[in-house]
Design an enzyme around this catalytic site. Structure first.
Site, PDB file in Angstrom:
ATOM      1  N   SER A 562     -18.272 -23.416  51.643  1.00 30.32           N
ATOM      2  CA  SER A 562     -16.811 -22.244  51.376  1.00 30.32           C
ATOM      3  C   SER A 562     -16.301 -22.639  50.126  1.00 30.32           C
ATOM      4  O   SER A 562     -16.063 -23.864  49.299  1.00 30.32           O
ATOM      5  CB  SER A 562     -16.069 -22.232  52.065  1.00 30.32           C
ATOM      6  N   LYS A 563     -14.701 -22.266  49.659  1.00 36.72           N
ATOM      7  CA  LYS A 563     -14.104 -22.592  48.589  1.00 36.72           C
ATOM      8  C   LYS A 563     -13.044 -21.713  48.582  1.00 36.72           C
ATOM      9  O   LYS A 563     -13.239 -20.789  48.780  1.00 36.72           O
ATOM     10  CB  LYS A 563     -14.675 -22.975  47.249  1.00 36.72           C
ATOM     11  N   GLY A 564     -11.778 -22.808  48.415  1.00 37.27           N
ATOM     12  CA  GLY A 564     -10.231 -21.892  48.102  1.00 37.27           C
ATOM     13  C   GLY A 564     -10.012 -21.706  46.526  1.00 37.27           C
ATOM     14  O   GLY A 564     -10.500 -23.403  46.246  1.00 37.27           O
TER      15      GLY A 564
END
Length: 1021
Positions: A562-564
């Site tokens: 995931s990444k934000g």
């Protein structure tokens, strides 16, 4: 003004401003007017008396303005009353060293859409910038009398003054003592009752991230609305609140803005119904204003503000429109069927075809639907926007299936939900269904572009699974989206879930490719308006690519990728922590079930299951992980210990930079190449982006023994073809300093350093550098950037793409680098990698090389899940004397061994598979990831986990030895969530199988692989 000027009590809140020198002031004004001669002598006394006594201007005005100024104002008003058109337009503005005075004519309950907007000026110049070191308070009063017999308009005065705090720097208990943190003038004027009220509000603000809102009916018939919030946590809020209560046909007789040296702002509004209000109760209007003040706090101003001011859109409709405008900017399918046809026709392995597609894709995205065009279409079709908002509200505001029949909808809205008055529009007609909206869009719009934009809003509605839009208190808007709206041609792998977060200072995304997933949160800053425009346009694509890369990296661990991303608005580049706070809080709104009615309610949940996200540090957020973990604990998140990785050691974190976790993986690929090709590392030259001040850059310098010829970092370019002095760059790496601190006397005769602020620099070879910033930004494409190894340890994504990769080739077709180990995420595009590999470069991409950090973070999460709170504090957290527990140090050593072993296994697999198949390693890296991820998913659905001897054997091999020794396998199996345990089991088997047998194993390979484990399991049982 002195304290002695304030004497009379008013409404048990503030003392009235009483000016003891008012009569002398009046006499001087009369003399000045008589001398000027603009008002007939026989009318002077009556005009001055009217101005001083009948109009009802607050005495503070006379305290602050000298007689000459007041005389000018009276003369201007007299002239305005002689105007035959009865158009009275009064604007008084006076600024002084400690504040300002603004006065204008104002019709109660009506927002002005033209002329100077003094409240916006007060917001921008005084309130938005207020901090304890320099803050401003505001007193604002409406005159009791009219400015003209023919107009229902009074004067509105604003008095802005700088604060003089009793204790400018409170600490300890003083932070919560209102007598310490208040402005002296406020303390002199405030009654004990208002001090008690404000003290309570300040305490609540300091314990929350969002606004505190309360109201009280007063004996006068007015309602006092009090709103407290942290300084600089919103912008333009004071003026936006005026538009809000005007929308509900209310006006304010007076209002105050008070600042406190503990970092809190409080706005008090005294509200009453305007004369034009029809069929409204003041209490109902105030209740709805309270609800929507929270929404305005998140997004005080939007491009739809004018339609809100004129009453054509409600505040929810305007904010919904703003949200959809952002959604459409990122997700409107701009490529079309023609592009899809081209993709099918052209050869995806041909560099020329790839370049054509890349240029076409970039141009279509930039030019087909600009932000301005999308906004123009939405503004022109604002009636359609209202219909689409009703469709959205029907699902997310109403907590149960909407009853049939308009009257039942109205009853439900009124009786059960206490909805805002703007939602009462739903009572007029039932919300349209998806099919009905599609028909109306087709009928209402006049061209395909308009229809596509408005259909994008419907797409948004259909794919929102959960939102805090209607949460009573919030700091930013968050939306959990199903990824089904993403066109497969642009995003071939569908994410598991997407979060969209919108705040006053930023917009952001979170993308993950698996239910249990983890990745970093990065802040995206913009150096100028052009960079911001580019970052806006590419934000989601960058987030998607980073999350996808993370997913491929995470093949060895239980969590998916995931990444934000958090893109700071252009005027909020200094508010990264404020934006991060709001981003985290808004996402927690969607992860946690609301348990506090009126503060955090239970949301409409179309997803239907609980979710857990794990955040990690990335660009700009390394120092924020402690806060996020503790804040999740404060909000009652059961997963708080594991919510963030990269925490400080006092909270059990394993800092990647301190222990070189990321570098340990990257450098294994450098060592692997050296080993396979029998090279001498000390004789190898290396070019490195990312300097000694960064995590990866500093540790690469510390761990390597090569001859580094060039380093590029945030401060500039350092170059020496004979090799940069190793001891000097090692010194910088230890101190975590940029190359701007390099001792240039240690450079050779051909060496140089060019900093970003330099201009007109002549290099040793005689070439001229016009400006250092451009030189730094493009040095990786410069002919001097040549070496055996290129190890990017920092830099922006896609720094090398198909359009500029040709710069890495010499005139004879040879490449400037022989070996590339991509430490920085997404430094190369895939097509650029393939072109380099085709030319003979040994290239290992980021998804393989840069995975040490994710392994470290995964094992940090595992410890947080496996240890009890007491055990975690005792064995994983830095002690009060600064020492680290013995268990912690041994566990870190286990983590380092796991990182190096995983990297070495993958390197050998890629090297051997490339020799066997002839495939580029960049493609094999993806094939490897896909093979492991797919096998892991398949294994989790088998009954292998149910075989207890096998389960215990695999877990004993997969789990860190020191953790097993401390806790024991049985306790781990009991404490760690089952889905997480199964993920560990599947990830271990899948990665070990693929690393051993490759991406194309025989049909009997897995049986052979598992036979060894079955035999071991049987023997151990």
């Amino acid at each position: 003004m002195t304290v002695a000027d304030t004497t009379a009590i008013n409404h048990s809140d503030y003392t009235d401003n009483v000016y003891s020198g008012k009569q002398d002031h009046r006499a001087q004004v009369c003399a000045i007017i008589e001398k000027d001669g603009f008002i007939p002598k026989h009318l002077i006394d009556s005009e001055v008396e009217w101005f001083y006594d009948v109009l009802g201007i607050d005495d503070m005005y006379f305290m602050l303005e000298d007689p000459a100024t007041v005389a000018g104002h009276i003369t201007s008003l007299y002239g305005a009353q002689l105007n035959k058109t009865n158009a009275v337009d009064i604007k008084f503005e006076s600024r002084h060293e400690r504040g300002a005075v603004f006065i204008h004519n104002s019709t109660p309950g009506i927002s002005k859409t033209d002329g100077p907007n003094y409240e916006k000026m007060i917001d921008a110049e005084y309130l938005d910038v207020s901090v304890p070191q320099s803050a401003y308070r505001v007193e604002s009063y409406r005159t009791r009398g009219k400015v003209s017999k023919s107009l229902d308009a009074s004067l509105r005065a604003y008095f802005v003054t700088s604060c003089d705090f009793v204790n400018p720097e409170p600490a300890g208990d003083a932070v919560h003592d209102i007598n310490q943190t208040s402005d002296r003038t406020f303390l002199a004027k405030a009654t004990p009752a208002v001090l008690d009220l404000y003290s309570s509000v300040v305490t609540k603000v300091l314990s929350r991230t969002g606004p505190v809102i309360t109201s009280t009916p007063l004996p006068s018939g007015e309602h006092r609305l009090v709103i407290g919030y942290r300084q600089r946590s919103t912008q333009g809020y004071f003026s936006a609140l005026s538009d809000l209560y005007h929308y509900y046909s209310m006006y304010s007789s007076r209002k105050y803005v008070e600042q406190f040296s503990c970092g809190v702002t409080i706005i008090s509004l005294y509200l009453d119904l305007a004369k034009h209000a029809k069929h409204l109760a003041a209490s109902d209007s105030v209740n709805q204003i309270m609800k929507e003040a929270s929404l305005l706090y998140c997004i005080p101003n939007t491009p739809f503000q004018t339609l809100f001011k004129t009453g054509e859109l409600s505040v929810q409709e305007a904010v919904y429109g703003y949200t959809c405008w952002i959604f459409a900017q990122h997700f409107l399918n701009r490529l079309g069927s023609e592009y899809a046809t081209l993709v099918e026709i052209l050869d995806p392995t041909d560099a020329t075809d790839i370049e054509v597609l890349a240029k076409l894709k970039k141009r279509l995205r930039q030019e087909t639907f600009t932000r301005e065009l999308i906004l123009d279409i939405m503004l022109r079709h604002h009636e359609l926007l209202k219909d689409l908002y009703r469709n959205f509200a029907q699902v997310h505001y109403i907590h149960s299936e909407p009853p049939s029949g308009i009257s039942k909808v109205a009853d439900r809205l009124k009786d059960d939900l206490h909805v805002s008055l703007s939602m009462a529009r739903l009572q007029d007609k039932a919300p349209l269904t998806k099919d009905e909206l599609l028909v109306k869009i087709a009928r209402t719009t006049t061209n395909d572009h308009d229809a596509m934009v408005m259909r994008a809003l419907l797409d948004f509605n259909q794919h929102v699974l959960k939102t805090n839009f209607y949460q009573p208190t919030k700091v930013a808007l968050s939306f959990r989206l199903d990824a089904g709206f993403l066109p497969s041609i642009e995003y071939p792998t569908k994410p598991y879930g997407i979060f969209l977060v919108i705040g006053n200072e930023f917009r952001g995304f979170h993308v993950r490719f698996q239910d249990v997933a983890r990745g970093g949160i990065r802040i995206v800053r913009s150096r100028n308006a052009e960079a911001f425009s580019i970052n806006q346009r590419t934000l989601f694509d960058e987030n998607y690519s980073l999350a996808s890369t993370q997913h491929r990296k995470n093949k060895d661990i239980p969590e998916g990728g995931s990444k934000g991303t958090i893109l700071l608005n252009m005027d909020a580049q200094d508010k990264s922590f404020v934006a991060f706070e709001k981003y985290v809080d808004a996402i927690l709104d969607l992860l946690l079930t609301g348990q506090s009615p009126g503060i955090k309610d239970r949301l409409v949940d179309r997803l239907g299951r609980n979710e857990i996200l794990f955040f990690g540090p990335d660009e700009g957020t390394a120092g924020y992980m402690d806060w996020a973990s503790q804040y999740a604990r404060k909000r009652g998140a059961p997963f708080w210990k594991a919510f963030t990785t990269g925490k400080s050691q006092t909270l059990g974190g394993i800092p990647h930079d301190t222990y070189g976790m990321t570098t340990r993986s990257v450098h294994q690929y450098v060592l692997g190449i050296i080993r396979q090709l029998d090279l001498d590392e000390s004789a190898c030259t290396k070019f490195q982006t990312g300097g000694p001040d960064g995590d990866l850059g500093s540790n690469e310098i510390k761990i390597s023994h090569d001859r580094t010829t060039a380093i590029v970092d945030g401060s500039g370019v350092l170059y020496d073809p004979k090799g940069i002095d190793r001891s000097e760059i090692a010194r910088l790496a230890e101190a975590r300093q940029m190359i701007s601190h390099f001792d240039v006397s240690k450079l050779g005769p051909e060496g140089f350093r060019v900093l970003v602020d330099d201009f007109q620099v002549t290099l040793p070879d005689g070439s001229l550098v016009q400006d250092g910033l451009s030189f730094r930004n493009t040095f990786h494409l410069n002919k001097l950037a040549a070496a055996d190894f290129f190890v990017p340890c920092g830099g922006r994504p896609e720094s090398i793409d198909i359009n500029n990769v040709g710069s890495l080739f010499e005139a004879d077709g040879s490449t400037r680098f022989k070996y590339v180990v991509e430490g920085a995420n997404l430094f190369f595009t895939q097509d650029a990698r393939l072109r380099l590999e085709k030319a003979g470069v040994h290239l290992f991409k980021d998804a393989s090389a840069n995975k040490g950090g994710v392994t470290s973070s995964s094992l940090e999460v595992l410890a947080a899940l496996a240890l009890s709170d007491e055990e975690f504090a005792r064995t994983m957290c830095q002690q009060e004397d600064g020492s680290l527990p013995e268990f912690y140090q041994q566990y870190v050593a286990d983590v380092q061994k796991a990182i190096e072993a995983n990297a070495a296994r993958e390197f050998e697999c890629l090297w051997n598979e490339s020799k066997r198949t002839g495939k580029p390693k960049s493609i094999l890296s993806d094939d490897l990831s896909v093979a492991i991820v797919e096998l892991r998913k398949n294994l989790e659905s088998t009954n292998l986990w149910d075989n207890e001897p096998l389960r215990r054997l695999i877990m004993l091999e997969a789990l860190p030895a020191r953790l097993l020794q401390e806790v024991g396998l049985d306790a781990i199996l009991q404490r760690v969530p089952l889905n997480y345990l199964k993920a560990i089991f599947g990830a271990y088997l899948a990665s070990h199988f693929v690393y051993e047998y490759g991406t194309e194993p025989s049909q009997f390979a897995f049986f052979e692989f598992m036979s060894k484990y079955y035999a071991k399991a049987e023997a151990s049982s």
